[in-house]
Structures are given as structure tokens and as C-alpha cells.
Design a protein around this motif. Structure first.
Motif, PDB file in Angstrom:
ATOM      1  N   PRO A 174       0.826  -1.209   0.000  1.00 10.77           N
ATOM      2  CA  PRO A 174       0.000   0.000   0.000  1.00 10.77           C
ATOM      3  C   PRO A 174       0.862   1.262   0.000  1.00 10.77           C
ATOM      4  O   PRO A 174       1.948   1.275   0.562  1.00 10.77           O
ATOM      5  N   LEU A 175       0.366   2.269  -0.674  1.00 10.00           N
ATOM      6  CA  LEU A 175       1.042   3.564  -0.660  1.00 10.00           C
ATOM      7  C   LEU A 175       0.551   4.313   0.571  1.00 10.00           C
ATOM      8  O   LEU A 175      -0.598   4.699   0.652  1.00 10.00           O
ATOM      9  N   ARG A 176       1.409   4.471   1.520  1.00 15.07           N
ATOM     10  CA  ARG A 176       1.005   5.068   2.793  1.00 15.07           C
ATOM     11  C   ARG A 176       0.931   6.590   2.729  1.00 15.07           C
ATOM     12  O   ARG A 176       0.374   7.214   3.586  1.00 15.07           O
ATOM     13  N   ASN A 177       1.510   7.178   1.708  1.00 12.54           N
ATOM     14  CA  ASN A 177       1.507   8.622   1.580  1.00 12.54           C
ATOM     15  C   ASN A 177       0.554   9.009   0.462  1.00 12.54           C
ATOM     16  O   ASN A 177       0.699   8.551  -0.662  1.00 12.54           O
ATOM     17  N   SER A 178      -0.423   9.838   0.749  1.00  8.08           N
ATOM     18  CA  SER A 178      -1.415  10.199  -0.258  1.00  8.08           C
ATOM     19  C   SER A 178      -0.959  11.352  -1.141  1.00  8.08           C
ATOM     20  O   SER A 178      -1.708  11.814  -1.982  1.00  8.08           O
ATOM     21  N   LYS A 215       6.065   9.899  -8.864  1.00  8.31           N
ATOM     22  CA  LYS A 215       7.460   9.467  -8.898  1.00  8.31           C
ATOM     23  C   LYS A 215       7.531   7.944  -9.033  1.00  8.31           C
ATOM     24  O   LYS A 215       8.319   7.412  -9.813  1.00  8.31           O
ATOM     25  N   LEU A 216       6.699   7.231  -8.277  1.00  7.24           N
ATOM     26  CA  LEU A 216       6.667   5.768  -8.360  1.00  7.24           C
ATOM     27  C   LEU A 216       6.249   5.298  -9.744  1.00  7.24           C
ATOM     28  O   LEU A 216       6.787   4.327 -10.276  1.00  7.24           O
ATOM     29  N   LEU A 217       5.290   5.991 -10.352  1.00  6.83           N
ATOM     30  CA  LEU A 217       4.796   5.577 -11.659  1.00  6.83           C
ATOM     31  C   LEU A 217       5.830   5.780 -12.757  1.00  6.83           C
ATOM     32  O   LEU A 217       5.702   5.214 -13.834  1.00  6.83           O
ATOM     33  N   ARG A 218       6.849   6.558 -12.514  1.00  9.19           N
ATOM     34  CA  ARG A 218       7.939   6.746 -13.474  1.00  9.19           C
ATOM     35  C   ARG A 218       9.040   5.703 -13.290  1.00  9.19           C
ATOM     36  O   ARG A 218       9.961   5.637 -14.087  1.00  9.19           O
ATOM     37  N   ASP A 219       8.931   4.907 -12.236  1.00  8.67           N
ATOM     38  CA  ASP A 219       9.925   3.880 -11.924  1.00  8.67           C
ATOM     39  C   ASP A 219       9.546   2.590 -12.649  1.00  8.67           C
ATOM     40  O   ASP A 219       8.604   1.907 -12.268  1.00  8.67           O
ATOM     41  N   GLY A 220      10.290   2.255 -13.714  1.00  4.64           N
ATOM     42  CA  GLY A 220       9.982   1.081 -14.516  1.00  4.64           C
ATOM     43  C   GLY A 220      10.000  -0.214 -13.735  1.00  4.64           C
ATOM     44  O   GLY A 220       9.187  -1.112 -13.968  1.00  4.64           O
ATOM     45  N   GLU A 221      10.914  -0.330 -12.775  1.00  6.53           N
ATOM     46  CA  GLU A 221      10.999  -1.549 -11.958  1.00  6.53           C
ATOM     47  C   GLU A 221       9.747  -1.712 -11.099  1.00  6.53           C
ATOM     48  O   GLU A 221       9.194  -2.800 -10.985  1.00  6.53           O
TER      49      GLU A 221
END
Length: 54
Positions: A6-10, A17-23
Motif C-alpha cells: 500500500p502507498l502510505r503517503n497520499s 514518482k513511483l509511476l515513473r519507476d519502470g521496476e
């Protein structure tokens, strides 16, 4: 099955930033595939339109 993290930070900036991380994205796609397989889904179709996913 995939590991649900879960993404704890809204804050939308952190999510973007996470969505730009291919991994990270590949991990999510592989996890979704494993979950669909565990549910017995065959030939599943995921339809996404902007911010909405069906």
C-alpha cells in the motif's frame, strides 16, 4: 501472488514518482498477472481511461 504494497503517503507527487519507476511498474504488472492467474482468469482484458480503470 504479488506482494501488495500500500502507498502510505497520499501525496500525488510521490505516486507520480513511483509511476515513473519502470521496476516498480513491472513488479505491479507481474503481481497483477499472478493474481489473475490465481483467480483462474483466462484472456483477461484491462481497460484504463485516464485516472479510471475498469
Amino acid at each position: 501472488m504479488g506482494n501488495w504494497k500500500p502507498l502510505r503517503n497520499s501525496s500525488s507527487a510521490n505516486v507520480q514518482k513511483l509511476l515513473r519507476d519502470g521496476e516498480f511498474l513491472m513488479e505491479q504488472v507481474v503481481g497483477l498477472g499472478a493474481e489473475l492467474h490465481a483467480l483462474g482468469c483466462e484472456n483477461s482484458t484491462l481497460i484504463a481511461m485516464g485516472n479510471v480503470v475498469f
